[in-house]
Design a protein around this motif. Structure first.
Motif, PDB file in Angstrom:
ATOM      1  N   ILE A 151      99.293 119.702  -7.598  1.00 28.38           N
ATOM      2  CA  ILE A 151      99.120 120.674  -8.674  1.00 28.38           C
ATOM      3  C   ILE A 151      97.634 120.725  -9.021  1.00 28.38           C
ATOM      4  CG2 ILE A 151      99.704 121.324 -11.030  1.00 28.38           C
ATOM      5  CD1 ILE A 151     102.018 121.517  -9.061  1.00 28.38           C
ATOM      6  N   HIS A 152      97.079 121.937  -8.979  1.00 24.15           N
ATOM      7  CA  HIS A 152      95.663 122.127  -9.283  1.00 24.15           C
ATOM      8  C   HIS A 152      95.531 123.057 -10.490  1.00 24.15           C
ATOM      9  CE1 HIS A 152      91.340 122.560  -8.586  1.00 24.15           C
ATOM     10  NE2 HIS A 152      91.507 123.870  -8.802  1.00 24.15           N
ATOM     11  N   VAL A 153      94.728 122.610 -11.451  1.00 26.41           N
ATOM     12  CA  VAL A 153      94.442 123.444 -12.619  1.00 26.41           C
ATOM     13  C   VAL A 153      93.122 124.159 -12.364  1.00 26.41           C
ATOM     14  CG1 VAL A 153      94.056 123.499 -15.105  1.00 26.41           C
ATOM     15  CG2 VAL A 153      95.683 121.869 -14.126  1.00 26.41           C
ATOM     16  N   VAL A 154      93.147 125.453 -12.368  1.00 32.51           N
ATOM     17  CA  VAL A 154      91.969 126.257 -12.029  1.00 32.51           C
ATOM     18  C   VAL A 154      90.886 126.058 -13.075  1.00 32.51           C
ATOM     19  CG1 VAL A 154      91.086 128.582 -11.555  1.00 32.51           C
ATOM     20  CG2 VAL A 154      93.419 127.947 -10.868  1.00 32.51           C
ATOM     21  N   ASP A 155      89.687 125.794 -12.584  1.00 35.07           N
ATOM     22  CA  ASP A 155      88.528 125.599 -13.459  1.00 35.07           C
ATOM     23  C   ASP A 155      87.694 126.872 -13.467  1.00 35.07           C
ATOM     24  OD1 ASP A 155      86.763 124.429 -15.135  1.00 35.07           O
ATOM     25  OD2 ASP A 155      86.067 122.876 -13.732  1.00 35.07           O
ATOM     26  N   ASN A 206     102.639 130.087  -3.959  1.00 35.62           N
ATOM     27  CA  ASN A 206     102.607 130.492  -5.371  1.00 35.62           C
ATOM     28  C   ASN A 206     103.038 131.954  -5.532  1.00 35.62           C
ATOM     29  OD1 ASN A 206     101.134 128.177  -7.053  1.00 35.62           O
ATOM     30  ND2 ASN A 206     100.151 128.315  -5.025  1.00 35.62           N
ATOM     31  N   VAL A 247      93.412 134.359  -9.558  1.00 36.97           N
ATOM     32  CA  VAL A 247      93.598 133.158 -10.386  1.00 36.97           C
ATOM     33  C   VAL A 247      92.726 133.283 -11.618  1.00 36.97           C
ATOM     34  CG1 VAL A 247      94.186 131.681  -8.420  1.00 36.97           C
ATOM     35  CG2 VAL A 247      91.794 131.918  -9.132  1.00 36.97           C
ATOM     36  N   TRP A 285      91.218 130.913 -15.295  1.00 40.47           N
ATOM     37  CA  TRP A 285      90.914 129.579 -15.835  1.00 40.47           C
ATOM     38  C   TRP A 285      92.132 129.005 -16.550  1.00 40.47           C
ATOM     39  CZ3 TRP A 285      89.126 128.442 -21.255  1.00 40.47           C
ATOM     40  CH2 TRP A 285      88.838 127.065 -21.410  1.00 40.47           C
ATOM     41  N   GLY A 286      92.507 127.780 -16.200  1.00 38.18           N
ATOM     42  CA  GLY A 286      93.647 127.096 -16.800  1.00 38.18           C
ATOM     43  C   GLY A 286      94.947 127.314 -16.060  1.00 38.18           C
ATOM     44  N   MET A 287      94.947 128.175 -15.046  1.00 39.62           N
ATOM     45  CA  MET A 287      96.163 128.449 -14.292  1.00 39.62           C
ATOM     46  C   MET A 287      96.531 127.262 -13.414  1.00 39.62           C
ATOM     47  SD  MET A 287      96.727 131.565 -11.579  1.00 39.62           S
ATOM     48  CE  MET A 287      98.283 131.825 -10.751  1.00 39.62           C
ATOM     49  N   GLU A 288      97.804 126.957 -13.328  1.00 41.95           N
ATOM     50  CA  GLU A 288      98.282 125.877 -12.471  1.00 41.95           C
ATOM     51  C   GLU A 288      98.766 126.443 -11.143  1.00 41.95           C
ATOM     52  OE1 GLU A 288     101.212 123.496 -14.386  1.00 41.95           O
ATOM     53  OE2 GLU A 288      99.810 122.612 -15.818  1.00 41.95           O
TER      54      GLU A 288
END
Length: 294
Positions: free
Chosen positions: A30-34, A57, A63, A65-68
């Motif tokens: 799981i990556h949280v977009v920065d 996905n 994408v 910011w904050g999207m998983e």
């Protein structure tokens, strides 16, 4: 029979080809977009492609910011940690570049900084331990690599245990070499001490022998001196017991003068040691019989 044999060989070859070309099974992260990230940069971070991320996905096109995101990962955990480390901290890239160039001392300094910042990834301890190992700093290397072994629950760093075993072997060999060295040194010191003791004893014996010889000589000299002193004392006593003749005064002769009526000239007398004006002659002392003492 031959046909069956060839079919079996073909099946084995096909199976091998399938496994050889098989893609490693993907595991999900799981990556949280920065901020500033997009599908391409995220794909590069995890060693995958933007298409694979879209597929995992629901074909997402963009994408924010904050999207998983669910990321299919096919690279090893070691490589993944490296990519994550490089992405989060530029010091990882500098440290790895120094390590690859053979500048292990600089690599250790950079990994020190990373670990001091806190929340360092396990790979930082592993890479620092290996760099210390390359510098023959086995104590420091062992501490880092043992730390990795204790915390590597998924066995992503199998070589850490191998390094630890090798360091233990090296330390054991060094301990044996040190023990042999000190044993040899102790034996050398013991032999040197024994030799010095023997030389000291020989020296003492020689001094004792010389002292005994000197004492004997002194005793002999003292005896001789005493004997000589006794003789001298004896002579002195003898001399004291005898006295000069009163008639000749100890000369052993008397002088008789004869009248010359003023006609005699000065003559030197060898017996008197004088130049005399009168005729005279020497006559043996009748009292001491010419001895000079009585």
């Amino acid at each position: 029979m031959k046909r069956s044999f060839y079919l079996l060989l073909a099946f084995i070859a096909a199976t091998i080809a399938v496994y050889a070309n098989a893609v490693p099974e993907a595991r999900q992260k799981i990556h949280v977009v920065d901020r500033g990230e997009d599908l391409t940069s995220i794909a590069n971070l995890y060693g995958t492609t933007p298409a694979e991320i879209r597929k995992a996905n629901y074909d997402v096109d963009y994408v924010y910011w904050g999207m998983e995101l669910v990321i299919p990962v096919t690279i090893s955990e070691y490589d993944l940690q490296l990519k994550e480390a490089y992405h989060n901290n530029s010091l990882y890239g500098e440290a790895q570049a120094a390590y690859r160039s053979g500048d292990y001392k600089q690599a250790v300094k950079l990994y020190d900084q990373i670990i001091e910042q806190g929340d360092a990834l396990l790979i930082a301890y592993y890479q620092r331990g290996v760099a210390q190992y390359q510098r023959d700093k086995y104590k420091q290397a062992y501490e880092d690599l043992k730390y990795v072994v204790r915390h590597d629950r998924e066995d992503h760093f199998p070589k850490a245990q191998e390094y630890c075993k090798d360091i233990e072997r090296i330390q054991q060999e060094r301990s044996q070499e040190n023990a042999q060295f000190w044993a040899g040194l102790a034996q050398t010191v013991a032999i040197a001490g024994l030799t010095a003791y023997e030389q000291s004893q020989q020296s003492k014996q020689q001094k004792t022998s010389r002292s005994s010889s000197s004492s004997s000589s002194s005793s002999s000299s003292s005896s001789s001196y005493s004997s000589g002193g006794s003789s001298a004392s004896s002579s002195s006593s003898t001399a004291k017991s005898q006295s000069k003749c009163g008639l000749c005064g100890g000369k052993g002769f008397t002088v008789e003068y004869s009248a010359s009526f003023g006609l005699a000239e000065k003559e030197y007398c060898s017996e008197c040691g004088k130049t005399m004006m009168s005729n005279h002659y020497h006559k043996k002392c009748t009292q001491c019989d010419g001895k000079g003492y009585r």
